[in-house]
Design a protein around this motif. Structure first.
Motif, PDB file in Angstrom:
ATOM      1  N   LEU A   3      40.473   5.323 -21.030  1.00 51.19           N
ATOM      2  CA  LEU A   3      40.512   4.793 -19.675  1.00 51.19           C
ATOM      3  C   LEU A   3      40.457   5.914 -18.648  1.00 51.19           C
ATOM      4  N   PHE A   4      39.798   5.645 -17.527  1.00 52.23           N
ATOM      5  CA  PHE A   4      39.906   6.517 -16.355  1.00 52.23           C
ATOM      6  C   PHE A   4      41.303   6.339 -15.764  1.00 52.23           C
ATOM      7  N   PHE A   5      41.899   7.436 -15.295  1.00 51.24           N
ATOM      8  CA  PHE A   5      43.198   7.307 -14.633  1.00 51.24           C
ATOM      9  C   PHE A   5      43.347   8.388 -13.577  1.00 51.24           C
ATOM     10  N   ARG A   6      44.203   8.110 -12.606  1.00 49.43           N
ATOM     11  CA  ARG A   6      44.584   9.060 -11.560  1.00 49.43           C
ATOM     12  C   ARG A   6      46.050   9.416 -11.780  1.00 49.43           C
ATOM     13  N   THR A   7      46.439  10.595 -11.319  1.00 49.71           N
ATOM     14  CA  THR A   7      47.849  10.964 -11.345  1.00 49.71           C
ATOM     15  C   THR A   7      48.237  11.574 -10.011  1.00 49.71           C
ATOM     16  N   THR A   8      49.491  11.383  -9.647  1.00 55.35           N
ATOM     17  CA  THR A   8      50.038  12.010  -8.449  1.00 55.35           C
ATOM     18  C   THR A   8      51.534  12.183  -8.650  1.00 55.35           C
ATOM     19  N   SER A  24      42.733   1.203  -9.834  1.00 61.99           N
ATOM     20  CA  SER A  24      43.856   2.103  -9.625  1.00 61.99           C
ATOM     21  C   SER A  24      44.014   2.494  -8.157  1.00 61.99           C
ATOM     22  N   GLU A  25      42.915   2.618  -7.433  1.00 64.21           N
ATOM     23  CA  GLU A  25      42.989   3.084  -6.042  1.00 64.21           C
ATOM     24  C   GLU A  25      43.783   2.119  -5.159  1.00 64.21           C
ATOM     25  N   ASN A  26      43.832   0.849  -5.534  1.00 67.16           N
ATOM     26  CA  ASN A  26      44.572  -0.133  -4.731  1.00 67.16           C
ATOM     27  C   ASN A  26      46.067   0.174  -4.687  1.00 67.16           C
ATOM     28  N   TRP A  27      46.550   0.898  -5.680  1.00 68.86           N
ATOM     29  CA  TRP A  27      47.982   1.182  -5.783  1.00 68.86           C
ATOM     30  C   TRP A  27      48.336   2.593  -5.329  1.00 68.86           C
ATOM     31  N   LEU A  28      47.376   3.314  -4.761  1.00 70.86           N
ATOM     32  CA  LEU A  28      47.674   4.663  -4.297  1.00 70.86           C
ATOM     33  C   LEU A  28      48.764   4.710  -3.218  1.00 70.86           C
ATOM     34  N   ILE A  41      51.045   7.540 -12.875  1.00 66.42           N
ATOM     35  CA  ILE A  41      49.785   7.494 -13.612  1.00 66.42           C
ATOM     36  C   ILE A  41      49.161   6.125 -13.365  1.00 66.42           C
ATOM     37  N   LEU A  42      47.956   6.134 -12.814  1.00 66.19           N
ATOM     38  CA  LEU A  42      47.290   4.897 -12.391  1.00 66.19           C
ATOM     39  C   LEU A  42      45.974   4.733 -13.165  1.00 66.19           C
ATOM     40  N   PRO A  43      45.973   3.980 -14.250  1.00 66.96           N
ATOM     41  CA  PRO A  43      44.715   3.768 -14.980  1.00 66.96           C
ATOM     42  C   PRO A  43      43.896   2.623 -14.389  1.00 66.96           C
ATOM     43  N   ASP A  44      42.579   2.705 -14.574  1.00 68.57           N
ATOM     44  CA  ASP A  44      41.705   1.549 -14.390  1.00 68.57           C
ATOM     45  C   ASP A  44      41.634   0.812 -15.719  1.00 68.57           C
ATOM     46  N   ILE A  45      41.936  -0.492 -15.706  1.00 71.43           N
ATOM     47  CA  ILE A  45      41.839  -1.294 -16.921  1.00 71.43           C
ATOM     48  C   ILE A  45      40.370  -1.372 -17.358  1.00 71.43           C
ATOM     49  N   ARG A  46      40.120  -1.529 -18.658  1.00 66.68           N
ATOM     50  CA  ARG A  46      38.742  -1.648 -19.141  1.00 66.68           C
ATOM     51  C   ARG A  46      37.977  -2.708 -18.333  1.00 66.68           C
ATOM     52  N   ASN A  47      36.699  -2.454 -18.125  1.00 67.69           N
ATOM     53  CA  ASN A  47      35.806  -3.332 -17.350  1.00 67.69           C
ATOM     54  C   ASN A  47      36.146  -3.373 -15.860  1.00 67.69           C
ATOM     55  N   HIS A  48      36.981  -2.464 -15.397  1.00 65.13           N
ATOM     56  CA  HIS A  48      37.352  -2.355 -13.990  1.00 65.13           C
ATOM     57  C   HIS A  48      37.215  -0.900 -13.539  1.00 65.13           C
ATOM     58  N   GLY A  49      36.994  -0.729 -12.218  1.00 60.64           N
ATOM     59  CA  GLY A  49      37.005   0.603 -11.633  1.00 60.64           C
ATOM     60  C   GLY A  49      36.052   1.549 -12.327  1.00 60.64           C
ATOM     61  N   GLN A  50      36.570   2.720 -12.694  1.00 63.74           N
ATOM     62  CA  GLN A  50      35.754   3.747 -13.329  1.00 63.74           C
ATOM     63  C   GLN A  50      35.950   3.821 -14.842  1.00 63.74           C
ATOM     64  N   SER A  51      36.675   2.866 -15.402  1.00 65.36           N
ATOM     65  CA  SER A  51      36.860   2.844 -16.859  1.00 65.36           C
ATOM     66  C   SER A  51      35.630   2.263 -17.553  1.00 65.36           C
ATOM     67  N   PRO A  52      35.474   2.547 -18.857  1.00 60.91           N
ATOM     68  CA  PRO A  52      34.305   2.041 -19.575  1.00 60.91           C
ATOM     69  C   PRO A  52      34.259   0.517 -19.638  1.00 60.91           C
ATOM     70  N   HIS A  53      33.049   0.003 -19.791  1.00 61.57           N
ATOM     71  CA  HIS A  53      32.841  -1.419 -20.033  1.00 61.57           C
ATOM     72  C   HIS A  53      32.860  -1.677 -21.532  1.00 61.57           C
ATOM     73  N   LEU A 162      33.866  -5.222  -1.674  1.00 56.24           N
ATOM     74  CA  LEU A 162      33.387  -3.922  -1.196  1.00 56.24           C
ATOM     75  C   LEU A 162      33.934  -2.766  -2.029  1.00 56.24           C
ATOM     76  N   LYS A 163      35.163  -2.900  -2.519  1.00 57.85           N
ATOM     77  CA  LYS A 163      35.738  -1.842  -3.351  1.00 57.85           C
ATOM     78  C   LYS A 163      35.164  -1.852  -4.765  1.00 57.85           C
ATOM     79  N   ASN A 164      34.447  -2.920  -5.104  1.00 57.00           N
ATOM     80  CA  ASN A 164      33.860  -3.023  -6.432  1.00 57.00           C
ATOM     81  C   ASN A 164      32.368  -2.711  -6.444  1.00 57.00           C
ATOM     82  N   ILE A 165      31.869  -2.075  -5.389  1.00 54.42           N
ATOM     83  CA  ILE A 165      30.448  -1.708  -5.301  1.00 54.42           C
ATOM     84  C   ILE A 165      30.300  -0.201  -5.509  1.00 54.42           C
TER      85      ILE A 165
END
Length: 259
Positions: A3-8, A24-28, A41-53, A162-165
């Protein structure tokens, strides 16, 4: 599945899982409110955001994705975890399968019940719109925005699209795998399947939005989560993280109170 993830932030590890159609960006904003106490740690769930399909989309594989992420991160201690909506059901599945892998858990505005019959309408409209939207008619993001505004009038609905484009060399496309979400919608809106543990015995907090009806009371939680507590946050519905971010962040801090 990697999965793609962000950390802060720094400190005790804390995973936050977004809901259906989210990323994940929605929860920043919440993450930034917590980053002085936690490594968020903010992952994108599969089939969402920048994670794999992927073609599979159910709580068995989605919870396995999070287990894999936790194990890959080699964290210094078991993390805390928060899940909103679909992300909350992923957390439930994870806890029932591997209760040892996290320290404490919070579920935000979702219960271990099926919502297929009650809440399918708005989701089906989103699926139909994405499936039938033809990006070849548009050359700028503003043109796409104007087209979306013709069909969805609220700012929240418009931002969901718009956030999904994403921009591609040939134009635009959806980040989200709406085809697979459509195929597996009944599984996503249903209950986590048959898992190893029937009950999660440790204390767990369910946070309810005052104006949301997705948690109907303690009885719908206690069969699988006998130590469940409910905290209601006033002045919001299902989207607590955008409607009452400060109250939500403080509730997370209070429950995950560190020594």
């Amino acid at each position: 599945m990697k999965l793609f993830f962000r950390t802060t932030g720094e400190g005790t590890p804390l995973l936050i899982l977004h809901g259906l159609w989210g990323a994940s960006e929605n929860w920043l904003p919440i993450a930034h409110s917590l980053e002085d106490r936690f490594q968020v740690i903010l992952p994108d769930i599969r089939n969402h955001g920048q994670s794999p399909h992927a073609d599979e989309m159910n709580y068995e594989v989605m919870s396995d994705d999070i287990i894999e992420l936790i194990e890959d991160l080699r964290l210094p201690e078991p993390p805390r975890i928060v899940g909103h909506s679909m992300g909350g059901k992923i957390v439930m599945a994870l806890l029932l399968k591997r209760p040892d892998i996290v320290d404490k858990a919070i579920i935000v505005d979702i219960a271990p019940v099926s919502y297929s019959q009650r809440d399918g309408g708005s989701h089906n409209r989103i699926i139909d719109f994405m499936a039938n939207f033809d990006f070849t008619h548009f050359t700028t993001r503003e043109e796409v925005r104007e087209a979306i505004q013709q069909h969805f009038k609220t700012e929240r609905s418009q931002q969901l699209f718009l956030k999904n484009i994403k921009k591609t060399p040939s134009g635009f496309e959806w980040k989200i795998n709406h085809r697979v979400l459509s195929q597996h919608f009944d599984e996503i809106s249903g209950c986590p399947g048959q898992l190893t543990h029937d009950k999660y015995e440790k204390e767990i907090l369910f946070i309810k939005g005052e104006q949301s009806n997705l948690i109907t009371g303690i009885d719908c939680l206690q069969e699988q989560f006998p130590a469940a507590r409910i905290k209601e946050i006033p002045g919001c519905g299902h989207w607590i993280h955008s409607e009452q971010p400060e109250r939500l962040a403080q509730t997370i801090l209070d429950f995950f109170s560190l020594p």
